[in-house]
Design a protein around this motif. Structure first.
Motif, PDB file in Angstrom:
ATOM      1  N   VAL A   1       0.725  -1.150  -0.088  1.00 48.76           N
ATOM      2  CA  VAL A   1      -0.112   0.165  -0.215  1.00 48.76           C
ATOM      3  C   VAL A   1       0.884   1.114   0.055  1.00 48.76           C
ATOM      4  N   ALA A   2       0.783   2.269  -0.942  1.00 46.01           N
ATOM      5  CA  ALA A   2       1.589   3.340  -1.277  1.00 46.01           C
ATOM      6  C   ALA A   2       0.748   4.180  -0.521  1.00 46.01           C
ATOM      7  N   GLU A   3       1.780   5.482   0.147  1.00 50.95           N
ATOM      8  CA  GLU A   3       1.014   6.436   0.941  1.00 50.95           C
ATOM      9  C   GLU A   3       1.119   7.581   0.106  1.00 50.95           C
ATOM     10  N   ASP A   4      -0.120   8.541   0.369  1.00 53.17           N
ATOM     11  CA  ASP A   4      -0.112   9.856  -0.300  1.00 53.17           C
ATOM     12  C   ASP A   4       0.146  10.824   0.809  1.00 53.17           C
ATOM     13  N   GLY A   5       1.383  11.092   1.233  1.00 53.24           N
ATOM     14  CA  GLY A   5       1.836  11.607   2.481  1.00 53.24           C
ATOM     15  C   GLY A   5       2.336  10.888   3.593  1.00 53.24           C
ATOM     16  N   GLY A   6       1.789  11.057   4.719  1.00 52.24           N
ATOM     17  CA  GLY A   6       2.352   9.868   5.652  1.00 52.24           C
ATOM     18  C   GLY A   6       3.809  10.040   5.832  1.00 52.24           C
ATOM     19  N   ASN A   7       4.612   9.200   5.706  1.00 55.66           N
ATOM     20  CA  ASN A   7       6.060   9.373   5.828  1.00 55.66           C
ATOM     21  C   ASN A   7       6.527   8.896   4.445  1.00 55.66           C
ATOM     22  N   MET A   8       6.036   8.970   3.393  1.00 50.78           N
ATOM     23  CA  MET A   8       6.341   8.612   1.968  1.00 50.78           C
ATOM     24  C   MET A   8       6.997   7.155   2.072  1.00 50.78           C
ATOM     25  N   GLU A   9       6.015   6.217   2.357  1.00 51.12           N
ATOM     26  CA  GLU A   9       6.310   5.012   2.582  1.00 51.12           C
ATOM     27  C   GLU A   9       5.444   4.055   1.837  1.00 51.12           C
ATOM     28  N   ILE A  10       5.967   2.964   1.430  1.00 52.48           N
ATOM     29  CA  ILE A  10       5.073   1.966   0.844  1.00 52.48           C
ATOM     30  C   ILE A  10       5.121   0.792   1.896  1.00 52.48           C
ATOM     31  N   CYS A  11       4.004   0.483   2.481  1.00 51.37           N
ATOM     32  CA  CYS A  11       3.963  -0.242   3.577  1.00 51.37           C
ATOM     33  C   CYS A  11       3.355  -1.760   3.148  1.00 51.37           C
ATOM     34  N   ILE A  12       3.785  -2.593   3.883  1.00 58.99           N
ATOM     35  CA  ILE A  12       3.228  -4.091   3.448  1.00 58.99           C
ATOM     36  C   ILE A  12       2.277  -4.698   4.618  1.00 58.99           C
TER      37      ILE A  12
ATOM     38  N   ASP B   1      -0.767 -12.646   7.629  1.00 59.34           N
ATOM     39  CA  ASP B   1      -0.577 -12.931   9.148  1.00 59.34           C
ATOM     40  C   ASP B   1      -1.287 -11.763   9.832  1.00 59.34           C
ATOM     41  N   ASP B   2      -1.760 -10.654   9.215  1.00 58.61           N
ATOM     42  CA  ASP B   2      -2.116  -9.343   9.736  1.00 58.61           C
ATOM     43  C   ASP B   2      -1.173  -8.503  10.488  1.00 58.61           C
ATOM     44  N   VAL B   3      -0.013  -8.431   9.663  1.00 58.98           N
ATOM     45  CA  VAL B   3       1.072  -7.471  10.457  1.00 58.98           C
ATOM     46  C   VAL B   3       1.260  -6.460   9.258  1.00 58.98           C
ATOM     47  N   VAL B   4       1.237  -5.138   9.695  1.00 58.61           N
ATOM     48  CA  VAL B   4       1.610  -4.019   8.896  1.00 58.61           C
ATOM     49  C   VAL B   4       3.007  -3.390   9.116  1.00 58.61           C
ATOM     50  N   ALA B   5       3.793  -3.074   8.241  1.00 59.61           N
ATOM     51  CA  ALA B   5       5.233  -2.811   8.432  1.00 59.61           C
ATOM     52  C   ALA B   5       5.456  -1.741   7.246  1.00 59.61           C
ATOM     53  N   PRO B   6       6.538  -1.001   7.317  1.00 61.49           N
ATOM     54  CA  PRO B   6       6.913  -0.281   6.293  1.00 61.49           C
ATOM     55  C   PRO B   6       8.182  -1.169   5.367  1.00 61.49           C
ATOM     56  N   PHE B   7       7.668  -1.266   3.973  1.00 57.30           N
ATOM     57  CA  PHE B   7       8.613  -1.945   3.147  1.00 57.30           C
ATOM     58  C   PHE B   7       9.789  -1.075   2.716  1.00 57.30           C
ATOM     59  N   LEU B   8       9.346   0.342   2.439  1.00 55.37           N
ATOM     60  CA  LEU B   8      10.437   1.288   1.988  1.00 55.37           C
ATOM     61  C   LEU B   8       9.890   2.632   2.234  1.00 55.37           C
ATOM     62  N   ARG B   9      10.819   3.770   2.432  1.00 56.17           N
ATOM     63  CA  ARG B   9      10.588   4.961   2.399  1.00 56.17           C
ATOM     64  C   ARG B   9      11.390   6.083   1.805  1.00 56.17           C
ATOM     65  N   ILE B  10      10.768   7.082   1.198  1.00 55.57           N
ATOM     66  CA  ILE B  10      11.362   7.900   0.362  1.00 55.57           C
ATOM     67  C   ILE B  10      11.782   9.197   1.225  1.00 55.57           C
ATOM     68  N   ASP B  11      12.909   9.421   1.277  1.00 54.42           N
ATOM     69  CA  ASP B  11      13.453  10.669   2.091  1.00 54.42           C
ATOM     70  C   ASP B  11      13.496  11.969   1.471  1.00 54.42           C
ATOM     71  N   GLY B  12      12.995  13.290   1.985  1.00 55.81           N
ATOM     72  CA  GLY B  12      13.330  14.537   1.383  1.00 55.81           C
ATOM     73  C   GLY B  12      12.350  14.735   0.248  1.00 55.81           C
TER      74      GLY B  12
END
Length: 386
Positions: free
Chosen positions: A316-327, A331-342
């Motif tokens: 799932v991609a973020e519009d805003g947030g921390n500019m992350e794609i989260c997975i 097993d119902d776990v959500v976590a960041p997969f990547l983050r774009i800085d700056g």
């Protein structure tokens, strides 16, 4: 058979290009996901492209708005948005919408079997604010206009056949589309604060020129049973499609949409939710809700575009947030997969896997400049689980 093994077996029997890469059991998601350790481990330091990735993954820039795509003579479009991948012999194609108004449209990049860019070209022109969309099992791209009484355009990822407007699919503020080859329908989201969730039932599967637009009918809760009702006037004038059916369920800002194995997931940005619809049972529920996260801050906010992998993971991609794609895992776990800085003035758009599942494509719509002319399209390669 273990659930994960079953998921993989079903996935490998399907078409990753046509269905977005995932075929998984909706029943695996029994409750809204909660934060936990991601399957790829923690994010590392920013790489040369400003992207934080787990160990073993790397990124490269494929294209930049307003600049020639390296290896071609084609100038990449502004504000890259929704996208999808298609098998092209031993190589593949990534298509990407342009969310500008006017002009919009969509472009494509072709890759060789080794991932080398071999061509880039326009596949849709003269449209407005093309946001998300979806692929079809017959290998076309449905490009959706995110404007009042917008259209869906069916386009050719190879750029050979002319794009075709599909008014039978309804005129509203379109966002995303997802094809269901079992029920032979296309699901559609609507980006309004009181938007609806639709499905289009073609008169003949594979031909979107005529058919019936339907809207989900359900209660006001976050789970329950649902049905479908015909929208009397898909043209949406003088009365909007979302206002025509009594009892149709309202959703706060429909965004990404993804179908796999009798389940469809879609996101709503107004309340940071991921919805899960079990099409066999005729029920819907929450796969994720940031307000229901316990024991810490929510890792996923600003939910937007969505895709899946053959392992059964939702990205799932973020519009805003921390500019992350989260997975979100089965097993119902959500976590960041990547983050774009700056790039806090941007949003992540268009996540899509290559047909073999080894590469993930996506864009930062406004890049470091915060302007639609600053878009950047990326590729991430690494040990994605299968």
């Amino acid at each position: 058979m273990e659930r994960r093994t079953l998921l993989r077996a079903v996935a490998l029997g399907g078409s990753s290009a046509a269905l977005g890469g995932t075929l998984w059991r909706g029943a695996a998601y029994a409750a809204p996901a909660q934060p936990g350790p991601g399957p790829y481990g923690p994010l590392g330091s920013p790489d040369a492209n400003g992207i934080r990735l787990p160990s073993g993954f790397s990124s490269r820039v494929i294209a930049r708005s307003g600049r020639t795509v390296p290896g071609t003579s084609y100038t990449w479009h502004n504000a890259p948005d929704g996208g999808a991948c298609y098998a092209d012999g031993p190589g593949w194609i990534y298509v990407s919408n342009s969310e500008i108004n006017p002009s919009g449209g969509a472009s494509a990049v072709r890759f060789s079997s080794t991932g080398t860019v071999t061509a880039a070209y326009r596949i849709l022109s003269g449209t407005r604010q093309n946001c998300a969309g979806g692929s079809t099992p017959w290998n076309t791209w449905l490009s959706c206009e995110e404007v009042s009484r917008g259209y869906v355009y069916e386009t050719d990822p190879w750029g050979v056949a002319a794009a075709v407007r599909r008014p039978a699919m309804g005129r509203f503020k379109h966002e995303a589309a997802a094809a269901d080859p079992v029920r032979e329908v296309i699901y559609l989201t609507e980006d309004e604060s009181n938007g609806r969730f639709y499905r289009f039932v073609p008169a003949a599967w594979g031909d979107l020129s005529s058919g019936t637009l339907q809207v989900m009918v359900a209660g006001s809760g976050t789970s329950g049973s649902f049905g479908w009702a015909d929208v009397p006037d898909p043209d949406g004038s003088p009365r909007s499609t979302r206002s025509q059916v009594s009892g149709s369920k309202s959703f706060n800002g429909g965004e990404g949409c993804h179908y796999a194995d009798d389940t469809v997931w879609f996101t709503t940005k107004g309340d940071n939710r991921v919805w899960q619809v079990d099409l066999t049972a005729g029920t819907y529920e929450l796969a994720y809700d940031d307000s229901l996260v316990t024991g810490g801050s929510a890792p996923l906010t600003g939910v937007d575009n969505v895709t899946g992998s053959s392992s059964g993971d939702l990205f799932v991609a973020e519009d805003g947030g921390n500019m992350e794609i989260c997975i979100i895992t089965p097993d119902d776990v959500v976590a960041p997969f990547l983050r774009i800085d700056g790039q806090s003035g941007s949003e992540i758009t268009g996540p899509a896997f290559s047909p073999d599942g080894s590469r993930l494509y996506f864009s930062s719509q406004r890049g470091t400049s915060g302007s639609s002319s600053g878009g950047i399209t990326y590729e991430v390669t690494g040990p994605f689980r299968s």
